[in-house]
Scaffold this active site. Sequence first.
Site, PDB file in Angstrom:
ATOM      1  N   GLY A   1      -6.069  -4.046  93.061  1.00 54.19           N
ATOM      2  CA  GLY A   1      -6.025  -2.604  92.803  1.00 54.19           C
ATOM      3  C   GLY A   1      -6.017  -1.917  91.782  1.00 54.19           C
ATOM      4  N   ALA A   2      -7.476  -2.144  91.383  1.00 54.33           N
ATOM      5  CA  ALA A   2      -7.843  -1.767  89.624  1.00 54.33           C
ATOM      6  C   ALA A   2      -8.131   0.659  89.383  1.00 54.33           C
ATOM      7  CB  ALA A   2      -8.281  -2.173  88.721  1.00 54.33           C
TER       8      ALA A   2
ATOM      9  N   ARG B   1      -6.243   2.756  90.157  1.00 55.74           N
ATOM     10  CA  ARG B   1      -5.621   4.147  89.913  1.00 55.74           C
ATOM     11  C   ARG B   1      -4.110   3.263  89.766  1.00 55.74           C
ATOM     12  NH1 ARG B   1      -3.215   5.710  95.265  1.00 55.74           N
ATOM     13  NH2 ARG B   1      -3.719   5.196  96.482  1.00 55.74           N
TER      14      ARG B   1
ATOM     15  N   ASP C   1     -11.211  -6.799 100.400  1.00 56.51           N
ATOM     16  CA  ASP C   1      -9.507  -6.151 100.340  1.00 56.51           C
ATOM     17  C   ASP C   1      -9.260  -8.338  99.911  1.00 56.51           C
ATOM     18  OD1 ASP C   1      -7.536  -6.733 101.804  1.00 56.51           O
ATOM     19  OD2 ASP C   1      -8.137  -5.582 103.667  1.00 56.51           O
TER      20      ASP C   1
ATOM     21  N   TYR D   1       9.065  -5.072 101.486  1.00 59.28           N
ATOM     22  CA  TYR D   1       7.855  -4.988 100.728  1.00 59.28           C
ATOM     23  C   TYR D   1       9.060  -5.564  99.274  1.00 59.28           C
ATOM     24  CZ  TYR D   1       6.681  -2.475  95.793  1.00 59.28           C
ATOM     25  OH  TYR D   1       6.108  -2.758  94.286  1.00 59.28           O
ATOM     26  N   ALA D   2      10.652  -6.130 100.159  1.00 58.66           N
ATOM     27  CA  ALA D   2      11.529  -6.475  99.683  1.00 58.66           C
ATOM     28  C   ALA D   2      10.693  -8.087  99.341  1.00 58.66           C
ATOM     29  CB  ALA D   2      12.775  -6.390  99.931  1.00 58.66           C
TER      30      ALA D   2
ATOM     31  N   ALA E   1       7.954  -9.708 100.250  1.00 61.09           N
ATOM     32  CA  ALA E   1       6.666 -10.309  99.743  1.00 61.09           C
ATOM     33  C   ALA E   1       7.143  -9.830  98.767  1.00 61.09           C
ATOM     34  CB  ALA E   1       5.785  -8.804  99.963  1.00 61.09           C
ATOM     35  N   LYS E   2       7.786  -8.874  97.293  1.00 64.47           N
ATOM     36  CA  LYS E   2       8.059  -9.632  95.864  1.00 64.47           C
ATOM     37  C   LYS E   2       8.331 -10.326  95.627  1.00 64.47           C
ATOM     38  CE  LYS E   2       6.150  -5.826  94.733  1.00 64.47           C
ATOM     39  NZ  LYS E   2       4.260  -5.571  94.327  1.00 64.47           N
TER      40      LYS E   2
HETATM   41  P1  NAP Z   1      -0.700   2.985  93.515  1.00 57.75           P
HETATM   42  O1  NAP Z   1      -1.272   3.706  92.805  1.00 57.75           O
HETATM   43  O2  NAP Z   1      -0.496   2.929  95.229  1.00 57.75           O
HETATM   44  O3  NAP Z   1      -2.688   2.207  93.542  1.00 57.75           O
HETATM   45  C1  NAP Z   1      -2.235   0.693  93.802  1.00 57.75           C
HETATM   46  C2  NAP Z   1      -4.139   0.142  94.205  1.00 57.75           C
HETATM   47  O4  NAP Z   1      -4.316  -1.368  95.219  1.00 57.75           O
HETATM   48  C3  NAP Z   1      -5.090   1.631  95.123  1.00 57.75           C
HETATM   49  O5  NAP Z   1      -5.922   1.578  94.981  1.00 57.75           O
HETATM   50  C4  NAP Z   1      -4.749   1.064  96.244  1.00 57.75           C
HETATM   51  O6  NAP Z   1      -6.069   1.256  97.311  1.00 57.75           O
HETATM   52  C5  NAP Z   1      -5.184  -1.020  96.487  1.00 57.75           C
HETATM   53  N1  NAP Z   1      -5.357  -1.165  97.428  1.00 57.75           N
HETATM   54  C6  NAP Z   1      -4.524  -1.260  98.210  1.00 57.75           C
HETATM   55  N2  NAP Z   1      -4.469  -2.619  99.327  1.00 57.75           N
HETATM   56  C7  NAP Z   1      -5.358  -3.560  98.854  1.00 57.75           C
HETATM   57  C8  NAP Z   1      -6.053  -4.790  98.910  1.00 57.75           C
HETATM   58  N3  NAP Z   1      -5.856  -4.254 100.638  1.00 57.75           N
HETATM   59  N4  NAP Z   1      -7.164  -4.779  98.516  1.00 57.75           N
HETATM   60  C9  NAP Z   1      -7.769  -4.463  97.377  1.00 57.75           C
HETATM   61  N5  NAP Z   1      -6.439  -3.169  96.788  1.00 57.75           N
HETATM   62  C10 NAP Z   1      -5.791  -2.398  97.438  1.00 57.75           C
HETATM   63  O7  NAP Z   1       0.212   1.892  93.086  1.00 57.75           O
HETATM   64  P2  NAP Z   1       1.352   1.622  91.343  1.00 57.75           P
HETATM   65  O8  NAP Z   1       1.974   2.538  91.905  1.00 57.75           O
HETATM   66  O9  NAP Z   1       0.276   1.734  90.347  1.00 57.75           O
HETATM   67  O10 NAP Z   1       1.227  -0.622  92.545  1.00 57.75           O
HETATM   68  C11 NAP Z   1       0.938  -1.446  92.014  1.00 57.75           C
HETATM   69  C12 NAP Z   1       1.853  -2.044  92.045  1.00 57.75           C
HETATM   70  O11 NAP Z   1       2.759  -1.876  90.862  1.00 57.75           O
HETATM   71  C13 NAP Z   1       1.872  -2.853  93.174  1.00 57.75           C
HETATM   72  O12 NAP Z   1       2.214  -4.035  93.370  1.00 57.75           O
HETATM   73  C14 NAP Z   1       3.008  -2.183  93.572  1.00 57.75           C
HETATM   74  O13 NAP Z   1       3.465  -2.987  94.728  1.00 57.75           O
HETATM   75  C15 NAP Z   1       3.710  -2.612  91.937  1.00 57.75           C
HETATM   76  N6  NAP Z   1       4.724  -1.828  91.624  1.00 57.75           N
HETATM   77  C16 NAP Z   1       4.348  -0.792  91.175  1.00 57.75           C
HETATM   78  C17 NAP Z   1       5.817   0.001  91.444  1.00 57.75           C
HETATM   79  C18 NAP Z   1       6.112   1.906  91.021  1.00 57.75           C
HETATM   80  O14 NAP Z   1       7.061   2.587  90.942  1.00 57.75           O
HETATM   81  N7  NAP Z   1       4.415   2.146  90.913  1.00 57.75           N
HETATM   82  C19 NAP Z   1       7.327  -0.795  90.903  1.00 57.75           C
HETATM   83  C20 NAP Z   1       7.381  -1.822  91.264  1.00 57.75           C
HETATM   84  C21 NAP Z   1       6.289  -2.687  91.417  1.00 57.75           C
HETATM   85  P3  NAP Z   1      -6.726   2.533  98.060  1.00 57.75           P
HETATM   86  O15 NAP Z   1      -6.078   3.827  97.317  1.00 57.75           O
HETATM   87  O16 NAP Z   1      -7.324   3.197  98.431  1.00 57.75           O
HETATM   88  O17 NAP Z   1      -4.808   2.221  99.315  1.00 57.75           O
END
Ligand code: NAP
Length: 250
Positions: free
Chosen positions: A10-11, A13, A60, A151-152, A154-155
């Site tokens: 998921g890198a 962005r 994926d 989501y909860a 899963a986490k």
């Molecule tokens: P984000 O900006 O939505 O980025 C997530 C990335 O994962 C996106 O590039 C997405 O691709 C990619 N992705 C989604 N499904 C995928 C798959 N099946 N295989 C490979 N890549 C996939 O999210 P983020 O806010 O940076 O969050 C990153 C992690 O931190 C997540 O696990 C999230 O649950 C966790 N987290 C975030 C927060 C927060 O406040 N942001 C808080 C707690 C935990 P697409 O763009 O194509 O969908």
Amino acid sequence: MDRRVAIVTGAARGIGAAVAARLARDGLAVAVLDLTSEACADVVADIRAQGGTAVAIGADVSDTAAVDAAVDRVVAELGPPTVVVNNAGILRDNLLFKMTDDDWDAVLGVHLRGTFLMCRAVQRHQKAAGWGRIVNLSSTSALGNRGQANYAAAKAGVQGFTKTLAIELGKYGITANAIAPGFIATDMTAATAERLGMSVAEFERGVAAVTPVNRIGTPEDVAHTASFLVSEGAGFVSGQVVYVAGGPKD
Ligand code: NAP
């Protein structure tokens, strides 16, 4: 010592992009993995422009064959991966009575199954090296959050999974830890603001006001913690959930 090789999922962005950039600055060769390799191009270009080593990998994480093929590609292009940061994630928020089977399966599939598949594929390289670092992204939502039953779950699952890996893999020199961020400003939190009918600025001000350090988090806050957990010196820290949330969480 040979250069360590890391996979960050998921890198393309958000938090994953910041973690990939940070690990590259720390001297690791980084596989920048997201759904398509095209989506990873900018992150890879930025890392290379700063003198780092990175490749873009499209996969994926919820697909077994795709994950196994991706790890094989990393081995061929960078060498055996011994660091994995499972960060890929999606949201399909809904109150329970409106949550569809697909909302449930999609979220569990990416966060929990994806983390499992990636760890299973990488652990043989870690065992062979007698060293490894696993960092799995959990969330404060693991403690419960309205509208996020999928989501909860899963986490929270990621936390139990991570602690179990710490127990099973410790004897091979492998640590496994989870990072549980609070509010980190990314596209994901922008989408949550939209769901709640607020502007991003309004949402962020509200969260900062109830956060002890009086601000919202940044992807770099999480990257800094990931950098520590994968470092050589963190070998006695395993099975932990580190809350990166600007204050204590139960
Ligand atoms: P984000 O900006 O939505 O980025 C997530 C990335 O994962 C996106 O590039 C997405 O691709 C990619 N992705 C989604 N499904 C995928 C798959 N099946 N295989 C490979 N890549 C996939 O999210 P983020 O806010 O940076 O969050 C990153 C992690 O931190 C997540 O696990 C999230 O649950 C966790 N987290 C975030 C927060 C927060 O406040 N942001 C808080 C707690 C935990 P697409 O763009 O194509 O969908």
